[in-house]
Design an enzyme around this catalytic site. Structure first.
Site, PDB file in Angstrom:
ATOM      1  N   SER A 241       9.348   2.173   9.939  1.00 22.00           N
ATOM      2  CA  SER A 241       9.350   3.522  10.545  1.00 22.00           C
ATOM      3  C   SER A 241       9.887   3.493  11.974  1.00 22.00           C
ATOM      4  CB  SER A 241       7.957   4.154  10.494  1.00 22.00           C
ATOM      5  OG  SER A 241       6.985   3.304  11.039  1.00 22.00           O
ATOM      6  N   HIS A 271       5.236  -0.151   3.096  1.00 22.73           N
ATOM      7  CA  HIS A 271       4.941   0.228   4.495  1.00 22.73           C
ATOM      8  C   HIS A 271       3.734   1.177   4.477  1.00 22.73           C
ATOM      9  CE1 HIS A 271       5.461   0.850   8.691  1.00 22.73           C
ATOM     10  NE2 HIS A 271       6.500   1.654   8.713  1.00 22.73           N
ATOM     11  N   HIS A 318       1.884  -9.519   5.785  1.00 21.81           N
ATOM     12  CA  HIS A 318       2.618  -8.830   6.854  1.00 21.81           C
ATOM     13  C   HIS A 318       3.892  -9.602   7.147  1.00 21.81           C
ATOM     14  CE1 HIS A 318       3.443  -6.725  10.643  1.00 21.81           C
ATOM     15  NE2 HIS A 318       2.683  -5.783  10.124  1.00 21.81           N
ATOM     16  N   ARG A 327      -6.171  -4.193  13.844  1.00 22.01           N
ATOM     17  CA  ARG A 327      -6.397  -2.789  13.456  1.00 22.01           C
ATOM     18  C   ARG A 327      -7.368  -2.736  12.265  1.00 22.01           C
ATOM     19  NH1 ARG A 327      -0.306  -1.101  12.454  1.00 22.01           N
ATOM     20  NH2 ARG A 327      -0.520  -3.011  11.234  1.00 22.01           N
ATOM     21  N   ASP A 373      -3.779  -1.255   6.562  1.00 23.92           N
ATOM     22  CA  ASP A 373      -3.965  -0.377   5.407  1.00 23.92           C
ATOM     23  C   ASP A 373      -5.122  -0.808   4.506  1.00 23.92           C
ATOM     24  OD1 ASP A 373      -1.757   1.276   6.064  1.00 23.92           O
ATOM     25  OD2 ASP A 373      -0.413  -0.291   5.352  1.00 23.92           O
TER      26      ASP A 373
HETATM   27  C1  LIG Z   1       3.898  -6.559   4.014  1.00 22.44           C
HETATM   28  C2  LIG Z   1       4.859  -7.318   3.098  1.00 22.44           C
HETATM   29  C3  LIG Z   1       5.897  -6.327   2.562  1.00 22.44           C
HETATM   30  C4  LIG Z   1       5.556  -8.402   3.930  1.00 22.44           C
HETATM   31  O1  LIG Z   1       6.565  -8.952   3.100  1.00 22.44           O
HETATM   32  P1  LIG Z   1       7.193 -10.362   3.426  1.00 22.44           P
HETATM   33  O2  LIG Z   1       7.404 -10.500   4.881  1.00 22.44           O
HETATM   34  O3  LIG Z   1       8.362 -10.523   2.516  1.00 22.44           O
HETATM   35  O4  LIG Z   1       6.023 -11.343   3.015  1.00 22.44           O
HETATM   36  P2  LIG Z   1       6.139 -12.900   2.683  1.00 22.44           P
HETATM   37  O5  LIG Z   1       7.245 -13.529   3.426  1.00 22.44           O
HETATM   38  O6  LIG Z   1       4.780 -13.431   2.855  1.00 22.44           O
HETATM   39  O7  LIG Z   1       6.524 -12.846   1.125  1.00 22.44           O
HETATM   40  C5  LIG Z   1       6.714 -14.033   0.406  1.00 22.44           C
HETATM   41  C6  LIG Z   1       6.354 -13.775  -1.044  1.00 22.44           C
HETATM   42  O8  LIG Z   1       4.947 -13.456  -1.109  1.00 22.44           O
HETATM   43  C7  LIG Z   1       4.783 -12.213  -1.771  1.00 22.44           C
HETATM   44  N1  LIG Z   1       3.682 -11.469  -1.143  1.00 22.44           N
HETATM   45  C8  LIG Z   1       3.541 -11.122   0.165  1.00 22.44           C
HETATM   46  N2  LIG Z   1       2.416 -10.386   0.320  1.00 22.44           N
HETATM   47  C9  LIG Z   1       1.844 -10.292  -0.906  1.00 22.44           C
HETATM   48  C10 LIG Z   1       0.686  -9.633  -1.387  1.00 22.44           C
HETATM   49  N3  LIG Z   1      -0.111  -8.913  -0.589  1.00 22.44           N
HETATM   50  N4  LIG Z   1       0.399  -9.727  -2.694  1.00 22.44           N
HETATM   51  C11 LIG Z   1       1.175 -10.437  -3.529  1.00 22.44           C
HETATM   52  N5  LIG Z   1       2.312 -11.061  -3.139  1.00 22.44           N
HETATM   53  C12 LIG Z   1       2.638 -10.986  -1.835  1.00 22.44           C
HETATM   54  C13 LIG Z   1       6.091 -11.479  -1.532  1.00 22.44           C
HETATM   55  O9  LIG Z   1       6.247 -10.422  -2.473  1.00 22.44           O
HETATM   56  C14 LIG Z   1       7.083 -12.607  -1.676  1.00 22.44           C
HETATM   57  O10 LIG Z   1       7.228 -12.881  -3.054  1.00 22.44           O
HETATM   58  P3  LIG Z   1       8.667 -13.296  -3.668  1.00 22.44           P
HETATM   59  O11 LIG Z   1       9.062 -14.533  -2.967  1.00 22.44           O
HETATM   60  O12 LIG Z   1       8.350 -13.474  -5.116  1.00 22.44           O
HETATM   61  O13 LIG Z   1       9.576 -12.147  -3.386  1.00 22.44           O
HETATM   62  C15 LIG Z   1       4.102  -7.988   1.938  1.00 22.44           C
HETATM   63  O14 LIG Z   1       3.120  -8.852   2.456  1.00 22.44           O
HETATM   64  C16 LIG Z   1       3.476  -7.007   0.978  1.00 22.44           C
HETATM   65  O15 LIG Z   1       4.134  -6.540   0.054  1.00 22.44           O
HETATM   66  N6  LIG Z   1       2.146  -6.673   1.165  1.00 22.44           N
HETATM   67  C17 LIG Z   1       1.489  -5.678   0.354  1.00 22.44           C
HETATM   68  C18 LIG Z   1       1.875  -4.272   0.800  1.00 22.44           C
HETATM   69  C19 LIG Z   1       1.261  -3.907   2.123  1.00 22.44           C
HETATM   70  O16 LIG Z   1       0.078  -4.116   2.358  1.00 22.44           O
HETATM   71  N7  LIG Z   1       2.059  -3.306   3.012  1.00 22.44           N
HETATM   72  C20 LIG Z   1       1.606  -2.848   4.307  1.00 22.44           C
HETATM   73  C21 LIG Z   1       2.125  -3.691   5.381  1.00 22.44           C
HETATM   74  S1  LIG Z   1       1.461  -3.241   6.962  1.00 22.44           S
END
Ligand SMILES: CC(C)(COP(=O)(O)OP(=O)(O)OC[C@H]1O[C@@H](n2cnc3c(N)ncnc32)[C@H](O)[C@@H]1OP(=O)(O)O)[C@@H](O)C(=O)NCCC(=O)NCCS
Length: 412
Positions: A241, A271, A318, A327, A373
């Site tokens: 955002s 997000h 994250h 938070r 969240d």
């Molecule tokens: C926030 C988020 C998008 C960050 O993504 P990122 O920086 O790519 O995270 P990572 O580097 O740790 O990801 C590595 C792997 O772990 C997975 N992973 C990360 N968080 C995960 C979670 N909460 N549950 C399951 N798998 C997860 C990713 O999908 C990725 O899988 P892949 O290699 O098969 O594509 C991710 O942690 C996520 O999807 N979390 C859940 C949604 C969420 O809570 N969003 C709000 C963020 S404030």
């Protein structure tokens, strides 16, 4: 308004001169190397842009102008009889760079009250959408309708000197922030309360009035809104955002267009929509297990099942943080004080005990800890704001504070 604008301009002039000097002296200095995987993974870990308003440390979490969330809870002015910070104070801090006095905050509250009128055509535009439209869709459409009010786009069309851009971006940002609670509350009452709308209360602060217009009069809920609006406001510049608002703003799209872009990003499940997803995930688990309070063993199995189905566990992980999000902790503290026996809150705490080792055990999730969240929905449910589809709109109203303060800095 003049006072805050003058103070902002005085600060921005000093910073602009400093930046000019730094670039003259050190402009060729290298600040890092970029690997191929960083490029392929969405600029991961590359220092690419400056954000004045806040700084995100992977281990420590967010600092707003150098202050942590607990420090802000202590130092920012409160509503009469309250203990949570007023987000007006955080906005002042992000914009001007100094902690506000009580007087500064009251001034901002009254400025936002004065500027909060939303033209009828905006409500008519919302009404043109089916009630079934997601609240974030209605929110973005309303912001786009309000763009007709943009002073920046009018003055730019009439011919505006570059050195005056900041001035009108500032005015647009103030107008937009003032009006967002009314728009959001309108969407809430339209969608969930049969269009039985509630007029603003000119005596309340920005968050208190927002709670009132949604139909929540309890003082504890107003306190929750003050905390919520403060902690969701900003998370440095790399999140979707903030980055989208900044990026679109760099084309000199006005604050309405830029903020709408940011909100389209916030509406994504990875997000801002994650707050809605967390509550959905918890309720699906309760339904499947036929209990309001699943045991830790049951939660563990459910986390494993979610992963096995190739889904993310919402509220965990994250892109930058590598620790429990402060938070999350601030909301857990609020819950400990006000509603420790609520079964949804207790489930959130049980997930916090059980999920991280399982996520860590996958060997690929870089941050197994909860983000903002993971907690917010449980508190909202506790106070009766049960419509989780709406949660991202609350996040969006708050996020305006950080991204629009940043936009003012960008133009200045
Ligand atoms: C926030 C988020 C998008 C960050 O993504 P990122 O920086 O790519 O995270 P990572 O580097 O740790 O990801 C590595 C792997 O772990 C997975 N992973 C990360 N968080 C995960 C979670 N909460 N549950 C399951 N798998 C997860 C990713 O999908 C990725 O899988 P892949 O290699 O098969 O594509 C991710 O942690 C996520 O999807 N979390 C859940 C949604 C969420 O809570 N969003 C709000 C963020 S404030």
């Amino acid at each position: 308004m003049g006072v805050i604008k003058d103070r902002f301009k005085a600060k921005a002039d000093i910073v602009a001169a400093e930046v000019k000097e730094i670039l003259k002296e050190h402009g060729k200095k290298k600040i890092g190397e970029v690997t191929l995987s960083q490029v392929y993974q969405g600029m991961r870990g590359i220092t690419g842009l400056v954000t004045e308003t806040s700084l995100l440390d992977a281990q420590e979490g967010i600092r707003f102008r150098g202050y942590t969330i607990p420090e802000l809870q202590q130092k920012l002015p409160k509503a009469a009889g309250g203990t949570e910070p007023l987000p007006e104070g955080l906005f002042y801090l992000m914009l001007v760079g100094d902690l506000p006095t009580e007087e500064n905050v009251h001034h901002l509250t009254s400025v936002w009250q004065r500027r909060s009128h939303v033209p009828n055509y905006v409500f008519d535009t919302i009404e043109a959408l089916p009630v079934s439209a997601h609240p974030m869709t209605q929110f973005v459409v309303a912001i786009m309708a309000l763009q007709i009010e943009s002073q920046f786009s009018k003055k730019y069309a009439a011919g505006l000197s570059k050195k005056d851009y900041w001035n009108v971006v500032f005015d647009d940002s103030m107008d937009l922030i003032s009006r967002l609670p009314r728009i959001a509350a309108y969407i809430y009452r339209r969608k969930y309360k049969n269009g039985d709308h509630i007029q603003p209360n000119g005596l309340l602060d920005w968050s208190g009035n927002f709670a009132h217009m949604m139909g929540y009069e309890g003082e504890e809920f107003k306190e929750l809104m003050r905390l919520y609006m403060t902690i969701h406001a900003d998370h440095e510049g790399g999140n979707v955002s903030a980055h989208a608002t900044h990026l679109v703003g760099s084309a000199l799209s006005d604050p309405y267009l830029s903020f709408a872009a940011g909100m389209n990003g916030l509406a994504g499940p990875l997000h801002g929509l994650a707050n809605q997803e967390v509550i959905k995930w918890i309720f699906e688990m309760r339904e499947e297990l036929k209990t309001d309070l699943p045991s830790k063993e049951q939660i563990g199995e459910y986390v494993k099942k979610t992963l096995a189905e190739g889904k993310v566990v919402p509220g965990y992980g994250h892109a930058v943080l590598r620790k429990t999000d402060p938070r999350f902790t601030a909301q857990a503290e609020f819950a400990k004080k006000h509603c420790p026996d609520d079964p949804i809150v207790q489930t959130v705490w049980n997930v916090y005990e059980v999920a991280p080792p399982i996520l860590e055990g996958t060997g690929k999730i870089k941050n197994p800890w909860p983000n903002v969240d993971a907690h917010s929905g449980s508190l909202l449910k506790h106070y009766g704001l049960i419509e989780e589809d709406f949660y991202t709109v609350l996040f969006g109203v708050s996020r305006a504070l950080g991204v629009l303060a940043s936009l003012c800095w960008d133009r200045a």
